[in-house]
Design a protein around this motif. Structure first.
Motif, mmCIF file in Angstrom:
data_model
loop_
_atom_site.group_PDB
_atom_site.id
_atom_site.type_symbol
_atom_site.label_atom_id
_atom_site.label_comp_id
_atom_site.label_asym_id
_atom_site.label_seq_id
_atom_site.Cartn_x
_atom_site.Cartn_y
_atom_site.Cartn_z
ATOM 1 N N ARG A 121 -7.089 -39.933 28.680
ATOM 2 C CA ARG A 121 -7.025 -38.569 29.210
ATOM 3 C C ARG A 121 -6.021 -38.486 30.360
ATOM 4 N N LEU A 122 -6.092 -39.483 31.259
ATOM 5 C CA LEU A 122 -5.209 -39.375 32.427
ATOM 6 C C LEU A 122 -3.737 -39.476 32.020
ATOM 7 N N GLN A 123 -3.483 -40.193 30.924
ATOM 8 C CA GLN A 123 -2.085 -40.281 30.482
ATOM 9 C C GLN A 123 -1.601 -38.951 29.908
ATOM 10 N N PHE A 124 -2.509 -38.246 29.198
ATOM 11 C CA PHE A 124 -2.113 -36.932 28.676
ATOM 12 C C PHE A 124 -1.915 -35.929 29.821
ATOM 13 N N ILE A 125 -2.775 -36.059 30.857
ATOM 14 C CA ILE A 125 -2.621 -35.136 31.997
ATOM 15 C C ILE A 125 -1.287 -35.410 32.705
ATOM 16 N N ASN A 126 -0.979 -36.697 32.841
ATOM 17 C CA ASN A 126 0.309 -37.069 33.435
ATOM 18 C C ASN A 126 1.459 -36.464 32.617
ATOM 19 N N GLN A 127 1.334 -36.546 31.289
ATOM 20 C CA GLN A 127 2.389 -35.970 30.436
ATOM 21 C C GLN A 127 2.461 -34.462 30.584
ATOM 22 N N LYS A 128 1.302 -33.854 30.759
ATOM 23 C CA LYS A 128 1.293 -32.406 30.932
ATOM 24 C C LYS A 128 2.077 -32.041 32.195
ATOM 25 N N GLY A 129 1.896 -32.888 33.243
ATOM 26 C CA GLY A 129 2.668 -32.698 34.471
ATOM 27 C C GLY A 129 4.155 -32.762 34.184
ATOM 28 N N THR A 130 4.549 -33.754 33.405
ATOM 29 C CA THR A 130 5.979 -33.911 33.117
ATOM 30 C C THR A 130 6.511 -32.716 32.322
ATOM 31 N N ALA A 162 1.839 -46.501 39.714
ATOM 32 C CA ALA A 162 3.257 -46.577 40.061
ATOM 33 C C ALA A 162 4.049 -45.540 39.264
ATOM 34 N N ARG A 163 3.700 -45.406 37.974
ATOM 35 C CA ARG A 163 4.434 -44.439 37.142
ATOM 36 C C ARG A 163 4.221 -43.015 37.625
ATOM 37 N N ILE A 164 2.944 -42.719 37.964
ATOM 38 C CA ILE A 164 2.664 -41.344 38.414
ATOM 39 C C ILE A 164 3.348 -41.092 39.768
ATOM 40 N N SER A 165 3.349 -42.119 40.640
ATOM 41 C CA SER A 165 4.041 -41.944 41.931
ATOM 42 C C SER A 165 5.504 -41.595 41.678
ATOM 43 N N HIS A 166 6.074 -42.267 40.703
ATOM 44 C CA HIS A 166 7.474 -41.989 40.390
ATOM 45 C C HIS A 166 7.647 -40.554 39.902
ATOM 46 N N ASN A 167 6.696 -40.102 39.080
ATOM 47 C CA ASN A 167 6.760 -38.710 38.623
ATOM 48 C C ASN A 167 6.606 -37.730 39.785
ATOM 49 N N LEU A 168 5.706 -38.093 40.718
ATOM 50 C CA LEU A 168 5.521 -37.222 41.891
ATOM 51 C C LEU A 168 6.815 -37.149 42.699
ATOM 52 N N PHE A 169 7.494 -38.278 42.776
ATOM 53 C CA PHE A 169 8.796 -38.297 43.452
ATOM 54 C C PHE A 169 9.752 -37.296 42.785
ATOM 55 N N LEU A 170 9.816 -37.377 41.444
ATOM 56 C CA LEU A 170 10.760 -36.503 40.729
ATOM 57 C C LEU A 170 10.437 -35.031 40.994
ATOM 58 N N ALA A 171 9.133 -34.709 40.991
ATOM 59 C CA ALA A 171 8.742 -33.310 41.188
ATOM 60 C C ALA A 171 9.097 -32.840 42.590
ATOM 61 N N HIS A 172 8.803 -33.681 43.596
ATOM 62 C CA HIS A 172 9.107 -33.257 44.976
ATOM 63 C C HIS A 172 10.610 -33.142 45.188
ATOM 64 N N ARG A 173 11.341 -34.051 44.578
ATOM 65 C CA ARG A 173 12.788 -33.962 44.735
ATOM 66 C C ARG A 173 13.308 -32.679 44.085
ATOM 67 N N GLN A 174 12.733 -32.371 42.922
ATOM 68 C CA GLN A 174 13.160 -31.143 42.239
ATOM 69 C C GLN A 174 12.914 -29.923 43.125
ATOM 70 N N MET A 175 11.844 -30.009 43.941
ATOM 71 C CA MET A 175 11.571 -28.881 44.842
ATOM 72 C C MET A 175 12.453 -28.932 46.083
ATOM 73 N N GLY A 176 13.213 -30.000 46.239
ATOM 74 C CA GLY A 176 14.079 -30.121 47.413
ATOM 75 C C GLY A 176 13.342 -30.696 48.611
ATOM 76 N N ASP A 177 12.121 -31.207 48.391
ATOM 77 C CA ASP A 177 11.335 -31.759 49.492
ATOM 78 C C ASP A 177 11.560 -33.276 49.545
ATOM 79 N N TYR A 178 12.628 -33.665 50.233
ATOM 80 C CA TYR A 178 13.037 -35.060 50.181
ATOM 81 C C TYR A 178 12.086 -36.008 50.896
ATOM 82 N N SER A 179 11.405 -35.500 51.941
ATOM 83 C CA SER A 179 10.567 -36.455 52.668
ATOM 84 C C SER A 179 9.347 -36.830 51.833
ATOM 85 N N SER A 180 8.702 -35.845 51.164
ATOM 86 C CA SER A 180 7.579 -36.216 50.287
ATOM 87 C C SER A 180 8.090 -37.064 49.142
ATOM 88 N N ALA A 181 9.301 -36.743 48.656
ATOM 89 C CA ALA A 181 9.879 -37.525 47.567
ATOM 90 C C ALA A 181 9.983 -38.984 47.993
#
Ligand code: ADP
Length: 722
Positions: A121-130, A162-181
């Motif tokens: 389930r958590l992998q599908f939720i992660n994919q939904k995020g992506t 680690a994979r989800i952290s990386h995805n969180l990085f991508l999302a924050h960067r996309q928002m232009g929030d470099y420090s959270s990224a």
């Protein structure tokens, strides 16, 4: 030229790419063989899942897709629930990797309806995020990622974390929030390093390198990228290696090592799988930019145009975005600002459609600079305001601080064993702090000038208001004056917009630096390095600022001359002592060949501003060992002042742009930045004195700028000085 180069190197890199792919090809062959001889369905799907992993990593999407479909068929027929869910996850990846979020939602939805409260389930939720992130909803994607991160945490799945952290990085960067990224990336790195040989480590190192580049720290960027390059070669990860090499190419373009940059980009291009158009058009954009840097605009145009065509055909918005920026830069380089602005607008529209904060920001920056160069200050102001509203919500000072902290953590990770020369060298550091304070004073001076200007402007506005009232009583002709007030307010706004925008960079670097110093987390060598680059950028800014102030004055009241008689030698000597430091840094020979008896009747400050601009241009476009001479002669009631240099010279095709309204500018021999305002101002000032200004230049040999001042100036002389 580049294409020729490209052809000659393809063969070499082809071998390299075959070698890199070797271990994965071998592994895939072995798996195919074992699948053929498998004796049960469950064993067959198990092996096919492994093959799917390898194919995904190799980027062989056609076979990847057909293997997944066969996994789903077999596992559904044999009611093998685990293999079916595993196949659905791979099916989701298949679409997500290819940037097709809508299609991915089908297997994800099916997976969520079949999965229990388990690791699936958590992998599908992660994919939904992506899928949300790729669909332009980074905010929504963060909510999905947070949920799946929580589940992974409670199940103790560190690789997944680690994979989800990386995805969180991508999302924050996309928002232009470099420090959270930064924060998520750092967290991901710590988790991935727990697992030896994890392919996430080089991926994260690559992204850290990319982030450092975006934050303007090219050196740190390169060192992380090189580490990523080493690991991805070791682990044979061609798709990560492609990205890393592309970034290394971009970073070395910035350091000025163009042949190396070209090598990296060419190797990256040779590694891209034929079907991976998205990666290819990104590399092409960077090759185009490199050609522009190498002053090969026609090659650059071919590259951008082809990449744009492919991006449109294959529906790759990122490709449309980057290559429109490229076309904008190209047109700006050619001095076609209107056309450049059209391209930047297209890039901006595309980035808005993608809802990508960092891309929107980049497009607005470009648009701002082009409007400014084009003299469309109202529109430039509009761009700056959009930028401000985009970044203010994200870049609070808290964010800046936490970013600085994560940068520091990364730094200390790299230097654990040197713990810590700091105390031993405290004395040295104190000397550096002194330097820092001096720099701080520099900033303060600039800010005080700004403040003083505000008061002057304010005072001016007040005077004009009063004047306006008087006029109204006398002849009711207020409308003209009101318009004048509006115009002045407008100029004030433009000025502040430009100044605050251009000061933001060095000020925030300064803040980060001070923070690190307070925390004592900076080695003396790094302090030295940062101080140097900060000093350079402050110097560039100070010049821009001075020109802007002068420009603002001309806009406000026309140019008022305060003509006095003065010694030209004294003016030249003063400028010599102001510029000596810069000239020495570049090892230039500076000579003043002005006779002591030459006196001119002109505005002292303005003549100095003109000579200073011409001399600092000469410094900027000279290289080690070059010579700069200021000389003068008097003839036929005119004083001729010449500034001659033996620097790089001006290309014949650029000559027409030099005094043009397009605010033509180029980086200096040490990448010094300019504003393109200087010479336009010089011309205005000299013509206002009734003089003329021109230049002669031999490309590769040097340049001489000459201006004249008539003995009789248009304005009456006031009391003579010196
Ligand atoms: P800036 O120096 O801020 O870019 P200027 O208006 O002073 O703006 O100069 C415009 C451009 O003219 C420079 O960027 C450079 O390309 C060219 N230029 C000016 N002076 C020289 C010089 N001495 N040698 C070579 N190029 C020069």
């Amino acid at each position: 030229m580049l294409y020729r180069f490209l052809l000659s190197t393809t063969a070499v890199f082809f071998c390299l790419s075959a070698e890199i792919g070797y271990s994965q090809n071998g592994e895939a062959d072995l798996l195919r063989e074992r699948i053929r001889s498998a004796d049960s369905d469950s064993q067959r799907v198990e092996l096919k899942l492994q093959l799917a992993d390898v194919l995904e990593e190799m980027g062989s999407y056609d076979e990847f897709g057909s293997v997944i479909r066969s996994i789903l068929r077999i596992s559904a027929a044999s009611a093998n629930r685990q293999a079916y869910l595993g196949g659905l996850i791979k099916y989701g990846d298949y679409y997500l990797d290819r940037m097709m979020p809508d299609s991915a939602l089908v297997p994800i939805g099916e997976g969520l309806s079949q999965a229990g409260e388990d690791s699936y389930r958590l992998q599908f939720i992660n994919q939904k995020g992506t899928a949300s992130r790729l669909g332009g909803n980074p905010g929504e994607s963060i909510r999905y990622y947070d949920r799946s991160y929580g589940m992974a945490d409670s199940l103790g799945m560190s690789r997944m974390k680690a994979r989800i952290s990386h995805n969180l990085f991508l999302a924050h960067r996309q928002m232009g929030d470099y420090s959270s990224a930064f924060e998520h990336l750092y967290r991901g790195l710590v988790q991935s390093e727990k697992e030896k040989g994890s392919s996430l480590t080089p991926l994260i190192l690559k992204d850290i390198g990319e982030l450092y580049y975006q934050l303007g720290n090219v050196e740190e960027s390169i060192s992380h990228l090189e580490e990523s390059e080493r690991i991805s070669r070791e682990l044979s990860l061609p798709s990560i290696l492609t990205g890393t090499l592309t970034n290394l190419g971009i970073a070395h373009r910035e350091t000025g090592d163009h042949p190396l940059a070209e090598d990296y980009l060419e190797e990256a291009r040779s590694l891209v799988e034929p079907g991976n158009h998205a990666a290819r058009v990104k590399i092409d954009y960077n090759l185009g930019v490199l050609n522009l840097t190498l002053e090969e605009p026609e090659t650059a145009r071919l590259i951008f145009q082809e990449a744009l065509e492919v991006s449109r055909e294959k529906d790759i918005p990122e490709g449309v975005y980057y290559n429109s920026l490229g076309m904008g830069d190209l047109n700006r380089y050619l001095g076609k600002l209107d056309e450049a602005l059209n391209w930047y607008q297209l890039a901006l529209d595309t980035s808005r459609m993608m809802n990508s904060g960092n891309l929107i920001e980049q497009a607005l920056e470009k648009q701002y600079a082009a409007y400014r160069d084009n003299g469309q200050m109202r529109q430039a102001l509009g761009a700056v305001e959009s930028l401000r509203s985009l970044t203010d919500s994200l870049r609070t000072s808290d964010h800046e601080q936490s970013r600085a902290q994560y940068e520091t953590l990364l730094e200390s990770r790299r230097q654990t064993q040197e713990n810590r020369i700091l105390t031993a060298q405290r004395a040295e550091q104190e000397a550096k702090i002194q330097l820092q304070q001096t720099l701080g004073t520099g900033i303060l001076i600039i800010l005080s000038i700004l403040l003083a200007l505000t008061f002057t402007l304010y005072g001016n506005v007040r005077t004009r208001e009063k004047l306006n009232r008087d006029l109204k009583e006398r002849n009711k002709d207020i409308s003209a004056k009101n318009r004048e007030l509006d115009r002045m307010n407008d100029i004030k706004n433009k000025l502040f917009a430009v100044v605050s925008h251009d000061l933001r960079g060095p000020l925030s670097s300064m803040k980060g630096l001070l923070h690190l110093m307070r925390e004592q987390k900076l080695s003396p060598e790094n302090l030295d390095k940062f101080a140097d680059s900060l000093e350079q950028s402050l110097q560039d800014n100070a010049t821009t600022m001075e020109n802007l102030l002068a420009w603002a004055k001309t806009q406000m009241s026309g140019i008022k001359l305060n003509c006095v008689e003065f010694s030209l030698l004294q003016a030249a000597d003063e400028i010599h002592s102001q510029i000596r430091f810069q000239a020495e840094q570049k090892n230039l020979v500076f000579a003043v060949a002005v006779e002591p008896d030459v006196r001119v009747l002109a505005d002292y400050e303005i003549v100095k501003l003109v000579i200073r601009n011409l001399v600092s241009n000469a410094v900027k476009f000279c290289e080690k060992g070059d010579r700069i001479t200021v000389s003068s002669k008097q003839e036929d009631g005119l004083t001729f002042v010449s500034i001659r240099d033996t620097g790089v010279g001006i290309r014949p095709e650029d000559r027409a742009k030099i005094f043009g309204e397009g605010h033509y500018t180029k980086k200096g021999t040490k990448q010094e930045k300019g504003s393109g305002l200087g010479l336009v101002l010089c011309r205005q000032f000299i013509e206002r004195h009734g003089g003329m200004i021109w230049f002669e230049s031999e490309y590769g040999e040097g340049t001489t700028f000459t201006f004249t001042l008539p003995d009789q100036t248009p304005e009456k002389s006031t009391k003579p000085t010196t």
